[in-house]
Write an enzyme that holds these catalytic residues in place. Structure first.
Site, PDB file in Angstrom:
ATOM      1  N   ARG A 266      -1.908  22.319  24.747  1.00  0.00           N
ATOM      2  CA  ARG A 266      -0.794  21.707  25.475  1.00  0.00           C
ATOM      3  C   ARG A 266       0.472  21.739  24.621  1.00  0.00           C
ATOM      4  O   ARG A 266       1.191  20.750  24.545  1.00  0.00           O
ATOM      5  CB  ARG A 266      -1.174  20.249  25.800  1.00  0.00           C
ATOM      6  CG  ARG A 266      -1.339  20.014  27.261  1.00  0.00           C
ATOM      7  CD  ARG A 266      -1.974  18.673  27.511  1.00  0.00           C
ATOM      8  NE  ARG A 266      -1.562  18.146  28.795  1.00  0.00           N
ATOM      9  CZ  ARG A 266      -2.179  17.175  29.426  1.00  0.00           C
ATOM     10  NH1 ARG A 266      -3.254  16.630  28.902  1.00  0.00           N
ATOM     11  NH2 ARG A 266      -1.741  16.745  30.580  1.00  0.00           N
ATOM     12  N   CYS A 267       0.697  22.906  23.996  1.00  0.00           N
ATOM     13  CA  CYS A 267       1.725  22.937  22.971  1.00  0.00           C
ATOM     14  C   CYS A 267       3.031  23.544  23.434  1.00  0.00           C
ATOM     15  O   CYS A 267       3.990  23.547  22.691  1.00  0.00           O
ATOM     16  CB  CYS A 267       1.228  23.711  21.771  1.00  0.00           C
ATOM     17  SG  CYS A 267       1.184  25.476  22.084  1.00  0.00           S
TER      18      CYS A 267
ATOM     19  N   GLU B 279       2.846  19.185  29.747  1.00  0.00           N
ATOM     20  CA  GLU B 279       2.619  19.026  28.311  1.00  0.00           C
ATOM     21  C   GLU B 279       3.539  18.011  27.645  1.00  0.00           C
ATOM     22  O   GLU B 279       3.365  17.707  26.471  1.00  0.00           O
ATOM     23  CB  GLU B 279       2.762  20.384  27.628  1.00  0.00           C
ATOM     24  CG  GLU B 279       1.676  21.347  28.093  1.00  0.00           C
ATOM     25  CD  GLU B 279       1.925  22.780  27.681  1.00  0.00           C
ATOM     26  OE1 GLU B 279       3.089  23.208  27.759  1.00  0.00           O
ATOM     27  OE2 GLU B 279       0.969  23.455  27.287  1.00  0.00           O
TER      28      GLU B 279
ATOM     29  N   GLN C   4      -7.330  30.983  31.940  1.00  0.00           N
ATOM     30  CA  GLN C   4      -6.113  30.421  32.509  1.00  0.00           C
ATOM     31  C   GLN C   4      -5.161  31.516  32.951  1.00  0.00           C
ATOM     32  O   GLN C   4      -4.110  31.206  33.532  1.00  0.00           O
ATOM     33  CB  GLN C   4      -5.407  29.527  31.477  1.00  0.00           C
ATOM     34  CG  GLN C   4      -6.239  28.340  31.045  1.00  0.00           C
ATOM     35  CD  GLN C   4      -5.632  27.533  29.908  1.00  0.00           C
ATOM     36  OE1 GLN C   4      -6.286  27.194  28.945  1.00  0.00           O
ATOM     37  NE2 GLN C   4      -4.350  27.216  30.018  1.00  0.00           N
TER      38      GLN C   4
END
Lengths: 291, 793, 175
Positions: B368-369, B738, B221
């Site tokens: 996704r924090c 997110e 990513q």
């Protein structure tokens, strides 16, 4: 992900298949649906020398009810053929109830009823169903065929009593004494999960009176639990709330669950109790309506 | 005539996705789809035990298998100084184990062979002798005085502690608690969860001896961060390293860290002089790669009896696994945990945070924090839910009276964040109406009489996205800006490259929409590329919902630079001075005579064929954007459930989501992100987690134990929208990737607690599996999910 | 002709027993020599270069590898390549014609039924198998039929809408 090496044969007749199993003296395995076997060989939990693929053998894919009411399911009958199946809904409602709950819809196009029973998974939906319905396996070997009752067929987790050169060619549910009713409940956290507990109930009715009772449990012991003894108090009687409570408690007591991350053994027994109770209550209501 | 912005695919258009064209045809280009001539395949041998000394490794039988080219062990890596590598958090991580293995699944050896079947055969032939040590599976075990030391490879390592950190005004907060009418406490565990994108991690390393260039196709990513790290670790010059992230099959933060497999594949390519492909299997991904959460909360709210929040105290204890490999801004040891309670008006707060090593996979910041904001907001809304009940107040009214009001912006939180915009009360109202909140209490009481347990749960939060400004944010010392480069061709078509790297968020579609908005070039005329460090401008990658806020802003800024030059060209073409030029979408015109104008395409052509005197030809530019502040979207989620009291099974009756993420570039894409996040929230609340038994065996290392919900269990979602533009973002967008994963879980948990709370239960740790809910109902006690899990009777 | 993993070679590697099989893939007969242990998914992806079918797990749970086998959906990672001898396979590459997308493909694009695209080929083929048997499914029937295909990105709601869109188009086209 990647199986170890093995040989492969695709016989065209049962006799050929049996001869291959015989020749490999215990190092060969039968490949039918493959939905349990292939995952195991991919993870290398199983490493057979030879796979004998029976999918090419004609005449093994059938499911039918005979005029005497006995049910015959051939070795290559896929799970999905028993789902939304009018014959099963009428003559084997326990099978009809369990069919949609077996694994997931993709597995059901390939996996077989008979193969699943042979796999002898303590979680197995079909093993529990066969046990509750008093079914037996027809095995064919070099010397001919024999019948093996469910009690004698599975002796431990993933262990059946087929000889190394025998193939299970058919599952049979014998003719009922009355009208078959039944259902199947399974607690899974999602489609395809290992069950926390499953209950198969199969009753034979004469009007509102129970003339035969079979209950079996999956996932709450090292093998399918035959709880039919605990259901015998129903025989000869109408299904009442008191009887339901008594049978549910008795059946729960036969369970041998293990505490794990799905729940404590007490919890799993509670689920068995609730499921037996709900199924019997539903059957009582239906039989009253039918009467 | 100004162009119709929706028609050309500008902001607000639900433009159908460009990337779909290849994905629906099965023509995606994922790492495992790539085949290079002469390519070899690598498989990793992993440790079956959680904590053990390695007494011996015998690889001789592996070499007996035809097709095996190379076997790498920790010892061989150590000879090249590659047995250990730096993590993104300034710790070190074993590449291949040398002295000990420190978690089940840790990489011990690697086989490189003609195909992965052979590589796997060879892995099985390697014999490793382990001497087992006690396994530590939670921070409480880690902190005990007689605990075995996990990181005995480090000098000056104090026991198993990783860090101590605090923020906030302790004295003022203690005072607020001393003066409080009511103190509400909450303790819980946010369990370990794994992002588990459908595609696992993998790389193809290709070192070309002829040119000296290393090319690595990999699931990253953040390809530029990888290039920088590889330059450091492999001691290759940066310009001779090319990292290419092709299509990624999901990321969710799992594909940010640099994993041992990548490093080993690079060395293997250098040694074999052939491309080496390593594709992780699902077990490898689940058992060893970047997970999310695994944090314990001890939280307290100081309250006035009318419900006003006076102060907040929080202590978090985090489980980092065997190596501190969190991917987060370096200044913040527990990420942005201190963004907790940012949507509420609280005068003072204090956060204490301590982290520990355990014998589990390394990581913690993923899934996704938004850099631990999932934990921050889950803790917040669980504390708020409990506090409302402790006060005997309605959940909605307690929130409403404490939420930051519209006229209080810009608002400085107790931990020093500056939130700048929002309409929190409006979102709350919309959601309450949609979930049918009015009168539901009566419905709940009546249903309970019939043996049915209904509950509604609320979760409201604002979260910090778009990290972040260079004053405060860096990873490994590199500042967290992002970039965009735009070249307009002579026909007015364009190519845009950014430093982001999407994994399904649709940048190929949405970045073009920003260009369309700024320049009037139809989105269909803009090619978008990301992921190749040879061509893309430097960026810090896509995670923590930072791309729309940062890279998206860069896209807007570079488009404006282009427009500024085009304006000069337009003036030249129209033979007026620049002051007389006006702009409408797609076109410059003469203010005094609107009919006289030139399109942006005319300007593009002129940039190549009719430039003003002294002007450099061409029409291209780049922009590096250092965001002035974080962005602050707001979310209000409402969940209604029904619990079966006899089995603990709970069904979701309704989910309502109200999201304010500022200006929405592509509403269809935004809604897709929200629904995906809500599903992950539902997953964590109901069935999805990783736990460990007493020996450190991981439960949740395959899809039989690590449960992702299917289409059958997953509820439907009703989505609502509020738009409060971000005041500092060039197009007013805040980001949303997110939000639903951050705010969602508490809504589900609060709903179930609401349904069973009449028994006295205040907490059930996620996942709220039926057995846990049942036990809570029967005992009225809180249910903890802390590992180790008991197995067997 | 031999196909052993990535590269088609002239002869099998020494000592490795292979079997010649002929499989119809998207309408074309393909003849290959394969090891019995080669999974069908790998034959498709590596030997036949049809990389649209994906490998998403190692326990036969995720459905990313789903293809149609004689018209029924199967997990190609849970079948051996040799078992496909004499059978007819359809992969995602066979959905579109030279000039037209299949309505399912159109539906997935129209209703945003995919994000990262990794689960999409298996999901579309499972949906096709459903629509081939039931061209007017309810939402529940769609969710049930797709419960063997995991998606991590979309939350499924738009996948259901995509299938409903495709069903509507297919019904209209058949009238």
């Amino acid at each position: 992900m990647y199986p170890s090496r093995f040989g492969y044969e695709s016989p065209k007749t049962i006799e050929e298949a049996i001869a291959l199993l015989d020749a490999h003296a215990g190092e060969a395995k039968v490949l039918s649906g493959g939905q349990s076997l292939i995952p195991m060989i991919k993870l290398r939990f199983s490493a057979p020398e030879m796979l004998v693929d029976i999918n090419g053998i004609e005449g093994l894919n059938y499911h039918r009810v005979d005029p005497d009411g006995s049910i015959h399911i051939g070795a290559l009958c896929r799970h999905e053929e028993l789902e939304n199946c009018a014959i099963m809904e009428e003559h084997a409602p326990t099978i009809a109830a369990a069919a949609p709950l077996v694994s997931d819809p993709i597995v059901r196009t390939r996996g077989t009823f008979v193969g699943s029973v042979c796999h002898a998974d303590p979680q197995g939906d079909w093993s529990a169903t066969m046990t509750a319905m008093g079914g037996h396996i027809v095995a064919q070997g070099p010397k001919g065929t024999r019948e093996i009752s469910m009690k004698d067929f599975v002796i431990g987790p993933f262990q059946n009593t087929l000889a190394f050169n025998e193939i299970a060619i058919e599952a049979v549910i014998p003719a009922p004494k009355g009208v078959r009713v039944g259902s199947y409940l399974k607690l899974e956290r999602r489609v395809g999960d290992f069950a926390t507990a499953s209950v198969a109930v199969s009753l034979e009715m004469n009007g509102e009176t129970v003339v035969g009772a079979g209950i079996a449990l999956a996932s709450v012991g090292g093998r399918t639990i035959d709880a039919s003894e605990a259901a015998q108090s129903l025989v000869g009687k109408k299904i009442t709330p008191e009887l339901i409570a008594e049978v549910a408690a008795a059946v729960a007591a036969t369970a041998e669950p293990r505490t794990d991350h799905r729940g404590s053994s007490d919890y799993k027994r509670q689920i068995v109790k609730v499921f037996v109770s709900r199924i019997l209550t539903g059957l009582a209501n239906t039989s009253q309506k039918a009467a | 005539m100004a162009l119709d912005e929706i028609k050309i695919g500008g902001l607000g258009a639900s433009r159908r996705r460009v990337e779909d064209n290849r994905f629906i045809r099965g023509k995606g280009n994922y790492v495992d789809d790539i085949v290079l001539p002469g390519m070899l395949h690598m498989e990793i041998l992993r440790s079956p035990v959680a904590h053990a000394r390695i007494k011996s490794i015998d690889v001789s039988k592996a070499y007996d298998i035809p097709g095996v080219r190379l076997v790498l062990t920790g010892e061989m890596m150590a000879a090249r100084n590659l047995a250990w590598m730096p993590t993104l958090s300034y710790d070190t991580q074993a590449v291949l184990a040398t002295d000990k293995v420190r978690f089940q699944g840790q990489e011990v050896a690697a086989v490189i062979a003609d195909d992965p079947y052979i590589a796997k055969d060879a892995c099985e032939a390697i014999v490793v002798e382990y001497e087992q040590l006690p396994a530590i599976v939670n921070p409480m075990q880690a902190m005990s005085a007689d605990a075995v030391i996990i990181r005995d490879d480090k000098e000056n390592q104090p026991g198993n502690k990783v860090f101590d950190w605090e923020i906030g005004d302790k004295a003022a907060t203690d005072k607020a608690f001393a003066e409080a009418d009511v103190i509400s406490k909450m303790e819980l565990h946010y369990p370990r969860s794994h992002p588990s994108p459908m595609e696992t991690c993998g790389s193809i390393a290709d070192y070309d001896r002829a040119t000296g260039k290393l090319t690595v196709y990999m699931t990253s990513q953040a390809p530029h961060i990888v290039r920088a790290a590889v330059a450091m670790v492999a001691e290759l010059p940066e310009h001779m390293i090319r990292i290419v992230s092709p299509d990624l099959g999901g990321g969710f933060g799992n594909k940010v860290p640099i994993y041992p497999g990548y490093v080993v594949s690079i060395l293997a390519s250098i040694l074999t002089e052939r491309p080496v492909k390593w594709i992780e299997d699902k077990t490898g991904n689940l058992i060893s790669t970047g997970f999310g959460r695994d944090v314990y909360l001890q939280g307290e709210l100081a309250l006035r009896k009318d419900g006003k929040m006076l102060g907040m105290r929080m202590k978090t204890i985090s489980d980092h696994g065997a190596f501190y490999a969190d991917a987060q801004p370096s200044k913040f040891k527990i990420g942005l945990m201190h963004s907790t309670f940012a949507c509420y008006d609280i005068p003072t707060a204090h956060l204490e945070s301590v982290g520990y090593y355990t014998n589990k996979a390394p990581g913690g910041v993923a899934y996704r924090c938004s850099f631990r904001v999932t934990e921050a907001m889950f803790f917040q809304e669980r504390m708020v839910h409990a506090a409302a009940n402790d006060l005997g107040m309605d959940q909605a009214e307690f929130r409403r009276m404490n939420l930051v009001q519209d006229d209080m912006f810009p608002y400085r939180t107790a931990f020093g964040f500056l939130t700048d915009s929002g309409q929190y009360g409006k979102c709350l109202d919309i959601g309450l109406k949609a979930i049918g909140y009015d009168g539901y209490k009566a419905e709940q009481l009546e249903a309970r009489k019939r043996g049915k347990l209904i509950g509604i749960g609320i979760s409201t939060m604002t979260e910090p996205l778009g990290a972040g400004n260079s004053r405060e944010y860096d990873i490994l010392g590199i500042k967290m800006f992002d970039s965009a480069e735009l070249r307009v061709h002579m026909s007015g078509k364009a190519i845009l490259r950014t430093g982001a790297m999407n994994q399904g968020q649709g940048h190929q579609t949405t970045w073009a929409q920003i260009v369309a908005h700024e320049l009037g070039i139809p989105a269909d005329d803009v090619t978008v590329e990301e992921g190749d460090t040879d061509t893309a401008p430097f960026g810090m990658g896509t995670y923590a919902s930072r791309s729309t806020p940062v890279a998206g802003a860069a896209v807007a800024m570079v488009s404006r630079k282009i427009r500024a030059k085009a304006r000069k060209i337009a003036a030249h073409l129209l033979e007026v001075s620049e002051e007389d030029i006006e702009w409408e979408l797609g076109r410059f015109y003469v203010r005094s005579n609107k009919e006289r104008g030139v399109t942006i395409q005319d300007c593009a052509m002129a940039a190549y064929s009719n430039m003003p005197d002294g002007m450099e030809p061409g029409l291209e530019n780049n922009a590096y954007y250092d965001p002035p502040n974080l962005t602050w979207p707001f979310a209000a989620y409402f969940v209604k459930v029904e619990v079966d009291a006899e089995t603990g099974v709970w069904d979701v009756l309704k989910v309502v989501a109200v999201d304010d993420c500022g200006v929405r570039i592509n509403p269809m894409v935004v809604e897709g992100q929200i629904m995906g996040g809500l599903t992950e929230a539902y997953a964590m609340a109901s069935m999805q987690y990783q736990t460990y038994d007493e020996e450190g065996n991981c439960i949740g290392a395959n899809y039989m134990d690590y449960l992702l919900p299917t289409a059958w269990e997953t509820p439907g979602f009703e989505l609502h929208e509020v738009v409060t533009p971000c005041p500092h973002h060039p197009i007013g967008a805040k980001g949303v990737g997110e939000c639903a994963t951050v705010a969602g879980p508490a809504a589900f948990v609060n709903a179930v607690i609401d349904a069973v709370g009449h028994t006295g239960v205040r907490n059930i740790d996620m996942p709220m599996m039926p057995n846990r809910v049942y036990e809570a109902l029967m005992t009225g006690k809180d249910i903890s999910g802390m590992p180790p899990v008991k197995m067997g009777d | 002709m031999t196909s052993l993993y990535d590269e088609v070679q002239a002869a099998p590697a020494p000592g490795v027993a292979t079997r010649r099989v002929t499989i119809k893939v998207n309408g074309d007969d393909r003849t290959v020599d394969v090891e019995p242990r080669l999974l069908l998914a790998h034959l498709l992806r590596q030997g036949l270069k049809l990389t649209g079918t994906h490998s998403g797990c190692d326990s036969s749970n995720c459905g990313a590898c789903v293809i149609l086998f004689d018209g029924r959906p199967i997990k190609s990672c849970t079948m051996l390549a040799v078992q496909a001898d004499g059978h007819s396979l359809e992969t995602v590459e066979g959905l579109a014609t030279a000039s037209e997308l299949h309505p399912i493909q159109e539906g997935f694009k129209e209703e945003h039924g995919l994000h990262c695209g990794f689960c999409t080929p298996g999901m579309m083929l499972a949906a096709k198998a459903l629509l081939d048997q039931n061209n007017d499914p309810t939402e529940d029937e769609i969710r049930w039929a797709l419960s063997g295909n995991l998606c991590r990105c979309t939350g499924y709601q738009n996948i259901v809408k995509s299938v409903l869109w495709a069903a509507k188009k297919m019904r209209a086209e058949s009238n």
